[in-house]
Each structure stands twice: as structure tokens, then as C-alpha cells.
Design a protein around this motif. Sequence first.
Motif, PDB file in Angstrom:
ATOM      1  N   PRO A 109      58.303  32.941   5.603  1.00 57.01           N
ATOM      2  CA  PRO A 109      57.058  33.234   4.870  1.00 57.01           C
ATOM      3  C   PRO A 109      57.021  34.668   4.332  1.00 57.01           C
ATOM      4  CG  PRO A 109      56.570  32.060   6.890  1.00 57.01           C
ATOM      5  CD  PRO A 109      58.015  32.425   6.947  1.00 57.01           C
ATOM      6  N   VAL A 223      58.780  22.738   3.618  1.00 61.71           N
ATOM      7  CA  VAL A 223      58.186  24.080   3.566  1.00 61.71           C
ATOM      8  C   VAL A 223      59.270  25.149   3.537  1.00 61.71           C
ATOM      9  CG1 VAL A 223      56.775  25.758   4.839  1.00 61.71           C
ATOM     10  CG2 VAL A 223      56.028  23.392   4.677  1.00 61.71           C
ATOM     11  N   PHE A 227      59.582  27.796   0.488  1.00 62.77           N
ATOM     12  CA  PHE A 227      59.491  29.227   0.792  1.00 62.77           C
ATOM     13  C   PHE A 227      60.772  29.947   0.389  1.00 62.77           C
ATOM     14  CE2 PHE A 227      56.042  29.213   4.348  1.00 62.77           C
ATOM     15  CZ  PHE A 227      55.090  28.912   3.374  1.00 62.77           C
ATOM     16  N   THR A 259      52.130  24.100  -1.511  1.00 60.06           N
ATOM     17  CA  THR A 259      53.083  23.841  -0.425  1.00 60.06           C
ATOM     18  C   THR A 259      52.378  23.331   0.819  1.00 60.06           C
ATOM     19  OG1 THR A 259      54.519  25.604  -1.251  1.00 60.06           O
ATOM     20  CG2 THR A 259      54.902  24.870   1.004  1.00 60.06           C
ATOM     21  N   MET A 260      51.251  23.962   1.178  1.00 60.69           N
ATOM     22  CA  MET A 260      50.518  23.548   2.373  1.00 60.69           C
ATOM     23  C   MET A 260      49.910  22.153   2.220  1.00 60.69           C
ATOM     24  SD  MET A 260      50.900  25.773   4.746  1.00 60.69           S
ATOM     25  CE  MET A 260      52.579  25.857   4.132  1.00 60.69           C
ATOM     26  N   PHE A 263      52.694  19.747   2.535  1.00 57.54           N
ATOM     27  CA  PHE A 263      53.118  19.741   3.941  1.00 57.54           C
ATOM     28  C   PHE A 263      52.221  18.830   4.776  1.00 57.54           C
ATOM     29  CE2 PHE A 263      52.285  21.493   8.198  1.00 57.54           C
ATOM     30  CZ  PHE A 263      53.542  21.340   8.771  1.00 57.54           C
TER      31      PHE A 263
END
Length: 281
Positions: A109, A223, A227, A259-260, A263
Motif C-alpha cells: 500500500p 489487491v 497496488f 480496488t476496495m 476486493f
Amino acid sequence: MNIKKMITQNNQLREKLTNENKVYYENLLLYLRFEGIMRDEEKIEAFLLEVLQDILLAQQDGISAKSYFGKEPKVIADDFLVTLPRSLWEGIKLFLLVLVSYAGSSILPSLTTTGKPIDIGIMLITSIYAFIVIMASFKYLASTIYKLTVFIKHKVIRLLVLWVVLMVILAPVLLINFWVHTPFKINVNGVLGIVIIMVLWLIGLFFYLRIADKKFWTPFVFVAFVFGVMGIAARLPHLATFINVKSGRYVYAGLMIFTMVIFYLISYLTIRKMKKETNEH
């Protein structure tokens, strides 16, 4: 037979146990795996498989596991563990696993943008703390398998207790990252950052390919990939402006949110699929 194959065979054979024998055996299994931390995992899994096969043979003759062994599963487990001393090498392997896991979850991250060095000292301190927590948690879980916890049988209370425990465990991690600073920092801008991302990808791929059931880890792979791509793009001259947390903050924020969302969607679908497969069995 390697550990992965033994665990797979164990999972398949356990489905043949009666309800009574399943409770008996799974208590033994959990206790041995928790209490057996830092011991030879291969020998523990081989012993568990041998016990399971003995129970299945006795079950065919109408004999319960408790009658066959004539003792509680904890006694059987403790008698076996006496012959299996803790191993320093197993402890080192566990610590390295914790270190790599924490590094992967914290470095990737931070690599999505540039300008902030990585504090290796904090990473090491946090990994030591996480290792101690894992050891204490396994020891506690092993000690409570054969004890009744009546006061937390209610689902809401159980969830509340779990939330409080998690907050207490995570608080030192946040405090360490907020208050502690060490001189052991590396600047990950430019080519070095791209190299680190590629190395983390390779390490992650190595462990992912070794996992028997990959479904649970698929969302995390997604993820890690996104990232990593963001991190590489942030270090390429022609793309850095668009993904930089300062000049391209809206694109950066949009990618993080996207992305979240993906996910959680993949996680939801994966859990649904795993539950469906469990029910079919």
C-alpha cells in the motif's frame, strides 16, 4: 507424503466420521495444532492422520473413538507432544512468515505512491509484537478448547468481546507506527521501488502457488496486483503525474476506492461459493 497432501487427506477422511467421533477428533486436531506451534508440523500432521485412520477402523466395528482410546483426546495429545520438543528452527520459520506477511501487507500500500521512505525498523518491531501475539493466542486457544465459556454463548456478546479483543491487539500496532521512528529507512522512489514491487510479487506468487485451496486468497491477489501496478505507474515519468497522491489525488483516490469495492465483491462471491461447496458435502 508431504504436509499439504496429509492435510487434504485428513479433510476428506474427517467427513466419514460420525457426529460423536467428529467432535472427539476435531477437538484433538485443534488442540494439537494450537499447542504444537514451534514443533515439527510434519510429524504432528502424520500423527493426526494416523489417529484418524484408527478411529475410522474402530468406527467400522461400531466402536466410538472414546471407547477405542479409553482416554480424553487432550491426554492423547499431551502424551504425544512430550515426545516432540519445540524447535528453534520452527520458531524462526514462523517469525519469518509473520515478517513477510506484515511486510507484504504494509509495504505494497505504501508503494502505491512516492515520496515517503519505508521504515524497516518499525516493520521489524511490529513483526516481533505480532509474533508474540500469535504465540500467546495459540497458547490461549489450546487451553480453552476443553473448557466451557458459558458467559459468551450469546452471539452479540461474543461478537462484542471479539471486537474489543481485536482493538486491544491492534492498538499497539497503530501506536508503534504513529509514535516510533527509527533511523533504518530506505527511499523507495524510482527504479528501487519498482524492483521491490516485482520481488514482492514473486514472493507472493511463490506462496500462492503452494497453497492447496486458492479460493480464499484470490481477493488478496487482486489487491496486491492492483497496488503493484499503481506503484510501478507512480514511478514512471509519463504516468507519475496522473497517479501521484498530490497532483493526481482524484485518480489515486478513485483507484483505491475501486480496488476496495472489487476486493469486497470478490470476497463476498468467494465466501458464498465456499459455503455452497460446504453445504453440498
